[in-house]
Design an enzyme around this catalytic site. Structure first.
Site, mmCIF file in Angstrom:
data_model
loop_
_atom_site.group_PDB
_atom_site.id
_atom_site.type_symbol
_atom_site.label_atom_id
_atom_site.label_comp_id
_atom_site.label_asym_id
_atom_site.label_seq_id
_atom_site.Cartn_x
_atom_site.Cartn_y
_atom_site.Cartn_z
ATOM 1 N N PHE A 146 0.862 -1.188 0.000
ATOM 2 C CA PHE A 146 0.000 0.000 0.000
ATOM 3 C C PHE A 146 0.893 1.232 0.000
ATOM 4 C CE2 PHE A 146 -2.250 3.607 1.678
ATOM 5 C CZ PHE A 146 -3.391 3.600 0.898
ATOM 6 N N ASP B 12 9.377 2.970 2.060
ATOM 7 C CA ASP B 12 8.172 3.743 2.381
ATOM 8 C C ASP B 12 7.881 3.556 3.870
ATOM 9 O OD1 ASP B 12 5.664 4.767 2.859
ATOM 10 O OD2 ASP B 12 4.761 3.962 1.026
ATOM 11 N N LYS C 88 2.338 11.091 7.220
ATOM 12 C CA LYS C 88 1.504 10.828 8.400
ATOM 13 C C LYS C 88 1.995 11.567 9.650
ATOM 14 C CE LYS C 88 -1.157 6.922 6.868
ATOM 15 N NZ LYS C 88 -0.684 6.051 5.807
HETATM 16 C C1 LIG Z 1 -0.904 6.134 4.326
HETATM 17 C C2 LIG Z 1 0.201 5.613 3.482
HETATM 18 C C3 LIG Z 1 0.515 6.198 2.240
HETATM 19 C C4 LIG Z 1 -0.304 7.311 1.639
HETATM 20 O O1 LIG Z 1 -0.391 8.438 2.439
HETATM 21 P P1 LIG Z 1 -1.575 9.513 2.190
HETATM 22 O O2 LIG Z 1 -1.185 10.651 3.068
HETATM 23 O O3 LIG Z 1 -2.851 8.857 2.585
HETATM 24 O O4 LIG Z 1 -1.538 9.859 0.748
HETATM 25 C C5 LIG Z 1 1.596 5.700 1.564
HETATM 26 N N1 LIG Z 1 2.329 4.675 2.036
HETATM 27 C C6 LIG Z 1 2.053 4.079 3.215
HETATM 28 C C7 LIG Z 1 2.916 2.962 3.701
HETATM 29 C C8 LIG Z 1 0.966 4.517 3.962
HETATM 30 O O5 LIG Z 1 0.654 3.903 5.105
#
Ligand SMILES: *Cc1c(COP(=O)(O)O)cnc(C)c1O
Length: 410
Positions: free
Chosen positions: A149, A234, A263
């Protein structure tokens, strides 16, 4: 003179009904309408209090309205909020310096949302592949993991393996290869001279807090180094204290070439994300090739700097590690009593509920009625990721409520 119509205060049920015709239905929230919050607790419209065991998918690692973060935001609101990058602002240098120092990397590209950081990381990796590695024009590939994700943009869903995220949104962006997660042999086989980068989550959060075998991240580091391609981690969900370290890659003493953060970087106040990388990588960008009107704005930089300051103390990483042990002890005691199994690192757990007791959604709704907020991920998995400020008592309360809900359902 026109007078704004006065709307009577509306109940939770009325507000939920009011959303239906005017809000896109791209979410299926739990039926709770939050009106106030502080620390680990949120309060709904009717004044009912709930323990927040989701923490905005880790956007609220420091709890709701952490005093130091609120103060930094207030102070900045009174000075300067937005300049665009057409001009410099007096907060950005310090934000970038402190974030680079915290992560052990060299340069920062400030963005806003997580998906933007991922998109930016992909662009930078491609540019690096052409300018530095010498990949033939338009041939660069990026290797990603199944069940990833990384966000919701067209390019990002192009390499998702979740059909719900993709169906109906094509045509997709080419240039991605998907391999199974936690499989170094498959990764090695997918890398060739066109490979710009390997992009993975050190722990797959949305997939249900899937933790790879010990040695996997070191293996990814070694493979990418040998192949001369970038390792992009990520850490938008796993980073910034959640796992008991500043970064989840630290559990294997690994430093990626490119780090994606988001985040919690915005302290639960504003969207703040960043690509943080080695100089050799981020220096490929020249003026005009990438940007964002709000990226690196002074309010974001002030809040982001205050977040880095909190993390510099090490207190939150320590709490995540120590309370994480209590979380694991509590969950271990529930295995066989409604919990089939769980995966946890730091204050972060994916808990597989016995389907005979209920779906993840049903368990989440029952917990909500008992004053604990969580959210299901896949089918019968719920994710626990409370603010890192949670106390031992509060954690015990949440686990006790989970036990009650699971036993009652049996
Ligand atoms: C939440 C998340 C994203 C995307 O972040 P948004 O601020 O919702 O666009 C990307 N990668 C990971 C691992 C995430 O948990």
């Amino acid at each position: 003179m026109t007078v704004a119509p006065v709307r009577a205060a509306r109940s939770s049920a009325e507000l939920i009904r009011a959303e239906e015709p005017v809000l896109a239905h791209n979410y299926h929230p739990l039926p709770v309408v939050v009106a106030r919050a502080e620390g680990t607790w949120v309060e709904d419209v009717e004044g009912r209090r709930y323990l927040d065991m989701l923490a905005g998918y880790s956007a609220l690692n420091f709890g709701h309205r952490h005093p130091a973060l609120i103060e930094a935001a207030h102070r900045q609101l009174d000075q300067l909020t937005l300049t665009s990058r057409a001009f410099h602002n007096d907060r950005l240098a310090q934000f970038a310096e402190s974030l680079a120092e915290l992560t052990g990397l060299d340069m920062v590209l400030p963005m806003n949302t997580g998906a933007e950081a991922v998109e930016s990381g992909i662009k930078v990796a491609r540019k690096w592949a052409y300018d530095v590695k010498g990949v033939a024009p338009d041939q660069a590939t990026i290797v990603v993991a199944a069940d990833n994700f990384h966000g919701r943009t067209t390019t990002i869903v192009s390499f998702s393996t979740d059909e719900t995220a993709r169906a109906g949104f094509g045509p997709f962006t080419p240039g991605f290869r998907v391999v199974p997660y936690n499989d170094l042999a498959a990764l090695e086989a997918a890398i060739d001279e066109t490979t710009a980068a390997v992009l993975i989550e050190p722990i797959q959060g949305e997939a249900g807090v899937v933790i790879p075998d010990d040695g996997y991240l070191r293996g990814v580091r070694e493979l990418t180094r040998r192949a001369g391609c970038l390792f992009i981690a990520d850490e938008i969900q796993s980073g910034l204290g959640r796992t008991g370290r500043t970064l989840a890659v630290e559990h294997e003493a690994v430093v990626p070439d490119v780090l994606l953060l988001g985040k919690a970087l915005g302290g639960g106040i504003v969207p703040v994300s960043a690509v943080v990388a080695r100089r050799e990588v981020l220096q490929v960008l020249r003026p005009g090739e990438h940007g964002s009107t709000f990226g690196g704005n002074p309010l974001a930089a002030a809040v982001g700097s205050a977040v880095v300051e909190l993390l510099e103390t090490g207190e939150f990483q320590r709490r995540a590690e120590e309370l994480g042990m209590e979380l694991r002890v509590g969950l271990t005691a529930l295995v066989g009593k409604g919990v089939q199994g769980f995966r946890a690192r730091g204050l972060w757990a994916g808990v597989d509920i016995d389907p005979a007791i209920g779906t993840g959604r049903e368990i989440s709704e029952r917990l909500m009625r008992e004053g604990v907020l969580v959210k299901d991920t896949h089918g019968s998995t719920i994710r626990l990721a409370p603010p890192l400020t949670i106390t031992t008592d509060e954690l015990g309360q949440a686990l006790g409520t989970l036990e009650k809900v699971l036993t009652e359902g049996a």
